[in-house]
Scaffold this motif. Structure first.
Motif, PDB file in Angstrom:
ATOM      1  N   GLU A 177      37.812  36.656  31.502  1.00 59.26           N
ATOM      2  CA  GLU A 177      37.236  37.024  32.799  1.00 59.26           C
ATOM      3  C   GLU A 177      38.249  36.896  33.931  1.00 59.26           C
ATOM      4  O   GLU A 177      38.278  37.728  34.834  1.00 59.26           O
ATOM      5  CB  GLU A 177      36.005  36.177  33.099  1.00 59.26           C
ATOM      6  N   ILE A 178      39.082  35.869  33.897  1.00 58.98           N
ATOM      7  CA  ILE A 178      40.055  35.659  34.970  1.00 58.98           C
ATOM      8  C   ILE A 178      41.065  36.801  35.018  1.00 58.98           C
ATOM      9  O   ILE A 178      41.471  37.228  36.100  1.00 58.98           O
ATOM     10  CB  ILE A 178      40.766  34.278  34.851  1.00 58.98           C
ATOM     11  N   ASP A 179      41.466  37.330  33.860  1.00 57.08           N
ATOM     12  CA  ASP A 179      42.423  38.435  33.846  1.00 57.08           C
ATOM     13  C   ASP A 179      41.794  39.723  34.384  1.00 57.08           C
ATOM     14  O   ASP A 179      42.450  40.489  35.095  1.00 57.08           O
ATOM     15  CB  ASP A 179      42.963  38.647  32.429  1.00 57.08           C
ATOM     16  N   VAL A 180      40.528  39.948  34.075  1.00 61.25           N
ATOM     17  CA  VAL A 180      39.808  41.100  34.622  1.00 61.25           C
ATOM     18  C   VAL A 180      39.713  40.963  36.144  1.00 61.25           C
ATOM     19  O   VAL A 180      39.993  41.909  36.885  1.00 61.25           O
ATOM     20  CB  VAL A 180      38.409  41.235  33.980  1.00 61.25           C
ATOM     21  N   ALA A 181      39.350  39.793  36.609  1.00 58.26           N
ATOM     22  CA  ALA A 181      39.227  39.546  38.051  1.00 58.26           C
ATOM     23  C   ALA A 181      40.573  39.712  38.757  1.00 58.26           C
ATOM     24  O   ALA A 181      40.633  40.296  39.852  1.00 58.26           O
ATOM     25  CB  ALA A 181      38.660  38.154  38.301  1.00 58.26           C
ATOM     26  N   LEU A 182      41.643  39.214  38.147  1.00 59.13           N
ATOM     27  CA  LEU A 182      42.978  39.367  38.748  1.00 59.13           C
ATOM     28  C   LEU A 182      43.358  40.840  38.867  1.00 59.13           C
ATOM     29  O   LEU A 182      43.897  41.264  39.892  1.00 59.13           O
ATOM     30  CB  LEU A 182      44.026  38.637  37.908  1.00 59.13           C
ATOM     31  N   ASP A 238      55.732  45.432  42.555  1.00 62.50           N
ATOM     32  CA  ASP A 238      56.045  44.064  42.163  1.00 62.50           C
ATOM     33  C   ASP A 238      55.684  43.776  40.713  1.00 62.50           C
ATOM     34  O   ASP A 238      55.835  42.657  40.234  1.00 62.50           O
ATOM     35  CB  ASP A 238      55.358  43.065  43.096  1.00 62.50           C
ATOM     36  N   GLY A 239      55.195  44.794  39.989  1.00 63.97           N
ATOM     37  CA  GLY A 239      54.868  44.635  38.576  1.00 63.97           C
ATOM     38  C   GLY A 239      53.594  43.861  38.304  1.00 63.97           C
ATOM     39  O   GLY A 239      53.310  43.503  37.167  1.00 63.97           O
ATOM     40  N   SER A 240      52.776  43.618  39.325  1.00 67.67           N
ATOM     41  CA  SER A 240      51.600  42.769  39.159  1.00 67.67           C
ATOM     42  C   SER A 240      50.394  43.472  38.535  1.00 67.67           C
ATOM     43  O   SER A 240      49.437  42.802  38.140  1.00 67.67           O
ATOM     44  CB  SER A 240      51.188  42.170  40.505  1.00 67.67           C
ATOM     45  N   PHE A 241      50.412  44.788  38.457  1.00 70.04           N
ATOM     46  CA  PHE A 241      49.343  45.525  37.786  1.00 70.04           C
ATOM     47  C   PHE A 241      49.805  46.957  37.566  1.00 70.04           C
ATOM     48  O   PHE A 241      50.785  47.409  38.148  1.00 70.04           O
ATOM     49  CB  PHE A 241      48.032  45.501  38.591  1.00 70.04           C
ATOM     50  N   TYR A 242      49.071  47.639  36.686  1.00 71.53           N
ATOM     51  CA  TYR A 242      49.285  49.075  36.539  1.00 71.53           C
ATOM     52  C   TYR A 242      47.949  49.727  36.248  1.00 71.53           C
ATOM     53  O   TYR A 242      46.985  49.064  35.858  1.00 71.53           O
ATOM     54  CB  TYR A 242      50.336  49.409  35.476  1.00 71.53           C
ATOM     55  N   LEU A 243      47.901  51.011  36.485  1.00 70.20           N
ATOM     56  CA  LEU A 243      46.663  51.750  36.267  1.00 70.20           C
ATOM     57  C   LEU A 243      46.958  53.146  35.752  1.00 70.20           C
ATOM     58  O   LEU A 243      48.035  53.695  35.975  1.00 70.20           O
ATOM     59  CB  LEU A 243      45.833  51.804  37.546  1.00 70.20           C
ATOM     60  N   LYS A 244      45.976  53.674  35.061  1.00 70.14           N
ATOM     61  CA  LYS A 244      46.052  55.042  34.567  1.00 70.14           C
ATOM     62  C   LYS A 244      44.704  55.692  34.851  1.00 70.14           C
ATOM     63  O   LYS A 244      43.683  55.261  34.320  1.00 70.14           O
ATOM     64  CB  LYS A 244      46.345  55.056  33.072  1.00 70.14           C
ATOM     65  N   PRO A 245      44.679  56.688  35.704  1.00 69.66           N
ATOM     66  CA  PRO A 245      43.423  57.380  35.985  1.00 69.66           C
ATOM     67  C   PRO A 245      42.901  58.117  34.748  1.00 69.66           C
ATOM     68  O   PRO A 245      43.671  58.631  33.942  1.00 69.66           O
ATOM     69  CB  PRO A 245      43.798  58.374  37.089  1.00 69.66           C
ATOM     70  N   GLU A 246      41.599  58.132  34.614  1.00 69.70           N
ATOM     71  CA  GLU A 246      40.921  58.809  33.514  1.00 69.70           C
ATOM     72  C   GLU A 246      39.876  59.761  34.102  1.00 69.70           C
ATOM     73  O   GLU A 246      39.681  59.807  35.308  1.00 69.70           O
ATOM     74  CB  GLU A 246      40.246  57.780  32.591  1.00 69.70           C
ATOM     75  N   ASP A 274      41.335  42.371  41.733  1.00 70.37           N
ATOM     76  CA  ASP A 274      41.811  41.863  43.022  1.00 70.37           C
ATOM     77  C   ASP A 274      43.140  42.515  43.412  1.00 70.37           C
ATOM     78  O   ASP A 274      43.318  42.945  44.556  1.00 70.37           O
ATOM     79  CB  ASP A 274      41.955  40.341  42.963  1.00 70.37           C
ATOM     80  N   ARG A 275      44.059  42.593  42.473  1.00 68.86           N
ATOM     81  CA  ARG A 275      45.371  43.192  42.761  1.00 68.86           C
ATOM     82  C   ARG A 275      45.236  44.669  43.122  1.00 68.86           C
ATOM     83  O   ARG A 275      45.903  45.142  44.053  1.00 68.86           O
ATOM     84  CB  ARG A 275      46.299  42.999  41.566  1.00 68.86           C
ATOM     85  N   LEU A 276      44.382  45.392  42.408  1.00 66.98           N
ATOM     86  CA  LEU A 276      44.148  46.805  42.724  1.00 66.98           C
ATOM     87  C   LEU A 276      43.582  46.954  44.133  1.00 66.98           C
ATOM     88  O   LEU A 276      44.083  47.761  44.927  1.00 66.98           O
ATOM     89  CB  LEU A 276      43.175  47.416  41.711  1.00 66.98           C
TER      90      LEU A 276
END
Length: 157
Positions: free
Chosen positions: A60-65, A28-36, A68-70
């Motif tokens: 802080e709200i963007d970090v929390a979002l 849904d495009g709500s987050f992305y991640l890249k493993p390190e 939460d999405r992850l």
């Protein structure tokens, strides 16, 4: 050209993330991640929050979002936030790069609006910009490519 904020946070997760996993974008495009390495993830809420030109920081709200999405979408649980940062990306109204000058100000050259595609498009847009600055034809590699949609002058037409 509008600046928008993009947030990235480096987190430790359990179970540890495999470092060789690919970039993952939520359907849904709500987050992305890249493993390190070391079980870490670089995680973003894929935000495009309108902002003002400045040296921005992660909210802080963007970090929390992002966290939460992850956690709602995966089996990973964040055990530690190691660091967070944000940067501004710029977009033209049509979300295309802006390259070139306006007729009424020929000595000011625009090379902006790359948004989230600057790294991928930089070689091509730089070749187009160089050709425009030197008042020569765009390179043969662009034969058949209409560069008109990227010209700054499109906003005065």
């Amino acid at each position: 050209i509008t600046p928008v904020r993009r947030t990235v946070v480096q987190v430790m997760v359990e179970p540890p993330a495999p470092a060789d996993a690919p970039l993952i974008i939520a359907l849904d495009g709500s987050f992305y991640l890249k493993p390190e390495t070391g079980g870490r993830l670089w995680l973003s809420p894929h935000d495009e929050t309108p902002d003002v030109p400045r040296d921005c920081v992660a909210e802080e709200i963007d970090v929390a979002l992002a966290i939460d999405r992850l956690e709602r979408a995966t089996h990973w649980r964040v055990t530690k936030v190691e660091r967070a940062w944000a940067g501004l990306r710029s977009f033209a109204p049509d979300r295309l790069p802006v390259i070139g000058s306006f007729a009424d100000e020929p000595h000011f050259f625009w090379f902006a609006g790359q948004g989230g595609w600057g790294i991928q498009t930089a070689p091509a847009t730089a070749m187009i910009a160089a050709a425009l600055l030197e008042r020569r034809a765009v390179p043969a590699a662009f034969a058949g490519v209409d560069v008109t949609p990227y010209l700054a002058a499109r906003f005065t037409m």
